[in-house]
Design an enzyme around this catalytic site. Structure first.
Site, PDB file in Angstrom:
ATOM      1  N   GLU A 165       1.284  -1.554  -0.269  1.00  0.00           N
ATOM      2  CA  GLU A 165       0.164   0.021  -0.217  1.00  0.00           C
ATOM      3  C   GLU A 165       0.434   1.299   0.376  1.00  0.00           C
ATOM      4  O   GLU A 165       1.297   1.905   1.165  1.00  0.00           O
ATOM      5  CB  GLU A 165      -0.769   0.016   1.635  1.00  0.00           C
ATOM      6  N   ASP A 215       1.848 -14.651  12.725  1.00  0.00           N
ATOM      7  CA  ASP A 215       0.681 -15.635  13.291  1.00  0.00           C
ATOM      8  C   ASP A 215      -0.135 -14.106  12.207  1.00  0.00           C
ATOM      9  O   ASP A 215      -0.380 -13.413  13.067  1.00  0.00           O
ATOM     10  CB  ASP A 215       0.467 -16.779  13.371  1.00  0.00           C
TER      11      ASP A 215
END
Length: 392
Positions: free
Chosen positions: A89, A293
């Site tokens: 982004e 994670d």
């Protein structure tokens, strides 16, 4: 619909090898008609990803930018840090960098780890609510024995307490652990399983049992974790002089505070469970860069923001992240590029997880301030047009 012959993905005896990865890439090209050219180009040793991924074929490369210096005055993280952010982004790194510039000039970000716990939440069912209540009383009386069973399964984890929640003829037990430098979901599962085996062997009358009742709310944002903590509960706070807000952000504390009130009202109307601007942006970018994670972002991105215009005109701003789930050891943190990103922060290995948590929270604070100021100052859309490669 006619049944089709299933074509399983190839497996070799030496399945974590370049030959096995190449065979699977060839297979997937034939099966799909695509011809992946870049997935197989990487620096990973296939043997090193055993335990991290199955049916290994290669790697996806995500651009990494550096923001900083981030000045942190924490209990575990102290000094300047250059923060790796993995993202696709445009404007994200620039925005966080601007927030870090502002707060560096303001004297830095103060960070505090308020709580630390990871859960597993089994449920026990009985013939009646009264029997469930009696079981809960027995669990309270037997806590030391239960803790001994749980702690015997792990070197890093320790059972801190067991919360109890009742509904109908069920008791939900929320086992709370500290987990050292690991995120701890697997650790808590193993420890709670051993503890529950002992409970079932020593208490008569349990009619139903489930090791995880969803009250731990793995990979989901929830009100129980906002109130009771999951992972690390971290607060980052800073005070910005009015003249600095005008110089760096081209706005005033009063304008930013009004926008914060409006944002709180809009969040209330929409039904969100936290009032942050976009903490998921920076936290996700840090998670990808450092081998966390990424699915834990569902819980970890909830941010509780508080702001105040102080006497004299300075702007106080804080964010509390109540469920920040991070690790500096195990999982994906030991993979080569992820380990390097943690090492850039001085956060790889044992004894570093609270330091890392403080840096993540400080980074999130910088992003909250930067975006909020950009919206108020009218820079938000223009920045995305210049840096974000937007298209009409």
């Amino acid at each position: 619909m006619m049944a089709r012959t299933r074509r399983p993905i190839p497996r070799l005896e030496d399945d974590y090898s370049r030959a096995a990865a190449a065979k699977r890439l060839e297979f997937i090209g034939e099966a799909t008609g695509a011809r992946p050219e870049h997935i197989g180009r990487h620096c990973l040793d296939p043997a090193a990803v055993a335990g991290n991924v199955e049916n290994f074929v290669g790697a996806v490369q995500v651009p990494v930018g550096i923001a900083g210096p981030l000045l942190v005055d924490g209990e575990h993280a102290r000094g300047e840090f250059y923060v790796p952010l993995a993202t696709t982004e445009g404007t994200l790194v620039a925005s966080y960098n601007r927030g870090m510039k502002l707060l560096h000039a303001a004297g830095g970000v103060q960070t505090t780890v308020m709580d630390d716990r990871m859960q597993r939440a089994p449920a026990f069912g009985f013939d009646s609510a009264r029997e469930a209540r009696a079981f809960g009383q027995w669990v309270t009386a037997s806590f030391d024995d239960i803790r001994q069973q749980a702690d015997a399964t792990t070197r890093a984890g320790r059972l801190h307490d067991i919360e109890q929640f009742s509904a109908s003829r069920f008791i939900f037990l929320r086992f709370n652990y500290t987990t050292g430098d690991a995120a701890g979901q697997n650790l808590t599962g193993k420890a709670t399983s051993r503890a529950c085996d002992w409970i079932l062997a020593h208490y008569r009358g349990v009619r139903r049992f489930c090791l995880e009742s969803n009250l731990a709310t793995d990979k989901k944002s929830s009100q129980v974790n906002i109130l009771h903590t999951r992972g690390k509960r971290v607060t980052a706070e800073a005070t910005i002089p009015a003249e600095l807000a005008r110089e760096v952000m081209r706005t005033t504390p009063e304008q930013m505070f009004l926008a914060r009130q409006l944002s709180n009202l809009g969040g209330l109307l929409s039904g969100v469970n936290n009032n942050g601007n976009h903490s998921a942006n920076g936290i996700a970018a840090m998670f990808v860069a450092t081998g966390q994670d990424v699915a834990n972002l569902a819980e970890s991105s909830a941010g509780l923001v508080y702001a105040e215009v102080l006497p004299g005109g300075a702007y106080y701003y804080s964010i509390t992240i109540p469920a920040l789930i991070v690790a500096t050891y195990g999982g994906g943190t030991g993979l080569p590029t992820q380990r390097e990103c943690l090492e850039l922060l001085g956060c790889y290995g044992s004894g570093k997880v609270r330091k890392f948590a403080e840096i993540v929270a400080a980074t999130a604070l910088c992003g909250e301030l930067s975006l909020g100021a950009a919206v108020v100052a009218g820079d938000w859309v223009g920045a995305h047009e210049r840096l974000g490669r937007n298209r009409p």
